[in-house]
Design an enzyme around this catalytic site. Structure first.
Site, short mmCIF file in Angstrom:
data_model
loop_
_atom_site.label_atom_id
_atom_site.label_comp_id
_atom_site.label_asym_id
_atom_site.label_seq_id
_atom_site.Cartn_x
_atom_site.Cartn_y
_atom_site.Cartn_z
CD GLU A 116 2.57 -9.80 -20.15
OE1 GLU A 116 2.73 -9.07 -19.16
OE2 GLU A 116 1.57 -10.54 -20.29
CG ASP A 170 4.69 -10.50 -16.18
OD1 ASP A 170 5.12 -10.99 -15.13
OD2 ASP A 170 3.52 -10.10 -16.31
CG HIS A 180 -2.20 -0.75 0.86
ND1 HIS A 180 -2.92 -0.47 -0.28
CD2 HIS A 180 -2.80 -1.78 1.45
CE1 HIS A 180 -3.92 -1.30 -0.35
NE2 HIS A 180 -3.86 -2.12 0.69
CB CYS A 229 1.64 -1.51 -21.80
SG CYS A 229 1.64 -3.30 -21.80
C1 PEP Z 1 3.88 -6.17 -17.69
O1 PEP Z 1 4.06 -7.34 -17.34
O2 PEP Z 1 4.82 -5.39 -18.02
C2 PEP Z 1 2.53 -5.60 -17.75
C3 PEP Z 1 2.32 -4.42 -18.28
O3 PEP Z 1 1.53 -6.33 -17.21
P1 PEP Z 1 1.31 -6.48 -15.62
O4 PEP Z 1 2.25 -5.54 -14.94
O5 PEP Z 1 -0.12 -6.19 -15.38
O6 PEP Z 1 1.66 -7.92 -15.42
MG MG Z 2 2.39 -8.70 -17.23
#
Ligand code: PEP
Ligand code: MG
Length: 558
Positions: A411, A435, A184, A482
């Site tokens: 990923e 990931d 948190h 992302c």
């Molecule tokens: C990632 O793995 O970079 C991603 C954007 O997905 P998450 O962080 O939700 O696993």
């Molecule tokens: Mg991910």
């Protein structure tokens, strides 16, 4: 110990003297109670209810994500299972204090054993227990200190009740010795743009009043800083302030090459703030965050409502929605509640959806219906795609449901290495660097002890990203980023140099990245990326990129 390392939250930098959070209350004795069981039970009920009401009041005052967190904590305090555990101990002749202490501790151990998101809720439970025990003893609950001047707060892990009402004029930065990127402290620091580094085990040795620099972008706390280091930190803090007040132009490099800057969102409610901060659309909508606390799969109707609200906020703009990504750090009991030794390598992401295909089909139905009712440009992607066959499976299914643009997240190293084959089929790829780094370096993203491996600057990760960038170019397909890497202003330039054509990030990072991209041309970005690619390790890649960036700036801005 001049430099202490942890996991930086956001990109800020701050400096100031340390003030330490007060120590937890001493553990109660387990000597028998002198009161009757009924008296002890009544005292505990009154204390629990007072603490729950106080948490709710703090939540109402703080608003936003803090309110949800504090309401959840108030519910934890009044959880019937905990209540009966406390009653059992009182029934055995123990005091109310000890019964609360022991019952909460055993619940805490169960949460910790679950790990991931639930494991990080253990600290919230500790905070509730401390508050109840303080109430029973008639003493104030341990809390944020007030040394009478601005300070860098050092704590084991902050409770939501403390972070919610932090006086941001006084707290310059946060350092915690425990907690990971999903604690948190981390979530609220991100939301309030507080400079923070979590999981700095060595910060336990920081002394009261000691001056430090907290560099969240690097995840480094510098002790005994030199005048030079203090000046550099101040310059960076000033540059960030300037970037935050710069006009909200569309994302672009200095030569005009457009690089759309998009938002990562987990709830439709976050859309308004993202637009305000200049998001040109959504690059990752994490649908699982809508359903983390559900025990049943969400209905088509519930989903359609949420997706319609999201798409409505971005008329004419691109919105990339990710199919449910269950498993490991994002547990969804209705998709996979089997115990797995290595959940990050288990039945997760698209694999879990395929095993419960009805849920995937319902999600695509809801997305198609929301798309038909709104004006946004909907793109849908699958999480954790590891093979070409999975790519074909997902994109074919999307087409059956009338989804016009269907892509995959890259990923897993296998799909980066086969990106030319993957992108021959998918309409687009979006690279999840969180990931991708975890799997490339074999380092659990939730584990503080291997956090130093979880660095997307690692040239092995960059080389995989280059594979995807090249495949995007040869297939004429868009490649976005992302993961958190897109939010690092210099790494963002490297990612563009490797072939990314859009960047998606937490909305609070948009201003820094927008300002950074404007400093370089596409040619610069490629040269800087090349410098990073040839390094031996993450630190080497970062400094090679910094050096190349400084040289390019000097050449173009005499
Ligand atoms: C990632 O793995 O970079 C991603 C954007 O997905 P998450 O962080 O939700 O696993
Ligand atoms: Mg991910």
């Amino acid at each position: 110990m001049p430099e202490l390392r942890g996991v930086g939250i956001g990109l800020g930098v701050a400096q100031g003297p340390v003030a330490r959070m007060s120590e937890p209350l001493p553990a109660p004795s387990d000597a028998p109670s002198e009161k009757t069981a009924d008296e002890e039970t009544a005292r505990v009920r009154e204390a629990v209810s007072a603490v729950a009401r106080e948490l709710e009041e703090r939540g109402a005052k703080a608003g936003g994500a803090a309110r949800d967190v504090l309401e959840a904590q108030a519910m934890m305090a009044e959880d019937p299972t905990l209540e009966s555990e406390v009653d059992t101990r009182i029934g055995q002749g123990k005091t109310g204090e000890w019964a609360v202490y022991d019952a909460f501790a055993s619940f805490r151990d169960q949460l910790t054993a679950m790990g991931g998101y639930l494991g990080e809720r253990a600290a919230d439970l500790d905070d509730v227990a401390q508050r109840v025990i303080a109430h029973l003893r008639g003493v104030p609950a341990p809390g944020v200190p007030d040394p009478g001047h601005p300070f860098v707060l050092v704590a084991k892990d902050l409770a939501p009740a403390d972070t919610a009402l932090l006086d941001l004029d006084k707290v310059l930065a946060l350092i915690t010795t425990d907690g990971g990127p999903t604690s948190h402290t981390a979530i609220l620091a991100r939301e309030k743009s507080i400079v923070a580094i979590v999981g700095v085990a060595a910060a336990a040795a920081l002394a009261e009043g000691e001056p430090v620099i907290v560099d969240a972008a690097k995840g480094v706390v510098t002790t005994a800083p030199t005048a030079d280091e203090l000046e550099q930190a101040q310059n960076r803090a000033d540059a960030r302030r300037d970037a935050a007040s710069a006009p909200l132009t569309p994302g672009a490099l200095g030569d005009g090459t457009p690089i759309p800057l998009l938002a990562n969102l987990g709830k439709p409610g976050g859309a308004a703030e993202a637009v305000e901060l200049g998001a040109e659309g959504v690059g990752l909508f994490r649908t699982e965050f809508l359903f983390l606390s559900s025990t049943n799969a969400p209905t088509v109707e519930q989903q359609r409502e949420a997706y319609t609200e999201l798409l409505d906020a971005f008329p004419g703009k691109k919105v990339v929605v990710r199919a449910l990504d269950a498993g490991a750090d994002k547990p969804l009991a209705f998709l996979n509640d089997a115990h797995e030794e290595n959940p990050a390598l288990g039945l997760r992401g698209l694999r879990a959806l395929r095993a419960s295909e009805d849920i995937l089909r319902e999600q695509l139905t809801a997305l198609q219906q929301a798309d038909a009712a709104t004006q946004a440009d909907l793109w849908v992607m699958a999480p954790m795609v590891a093979t070409v066959e999975e790519t074909r499976y997902f994109t074919d299914l999307c087409r059956d449901y009338g989804i016009k643009t269907a892509g995959v997240m890259v990923e897993v190293p296998s799909s980066a290495l086969l990106a030319d084959r993957v992108l021959a089929i998918a309409d687009f790829a979006s690279i999840g660097t969180n990931d991708l780094t975890q799997y490339t370096l074999a380092a659990d993203r939730l584990l503080g002890s291997v956090a130093s491996f979880q660095d997307p600057w690692h040239p092995a990760v960059l080389r995989l990203i280059r594979e995807v960038g090249d495949a995007g170019r040869t297939n004429g397909k868009p490649v976005g980023i992302c993961g958190e890497a897109a939010a690092d202003p210099l790494l963002a330039v490297v990612l563009v140099g490797l072939g990314a054509n859009s960047l998606s990030m937490a909305p609070t990072a948009l201003a820094d990245v927008r300002a950074s991209l404007l400093d370089y041309t596409l040619d610069d970005a490629r040269v800087i990326a090349e410098a990073a690619l040839t390094a031996d390790d993450a630190a080497g890649a970062r400094s090679a990129a910094l050096e190349a960036a400084a040289t390019r700036k000097k050449e173009t801005q005499p």
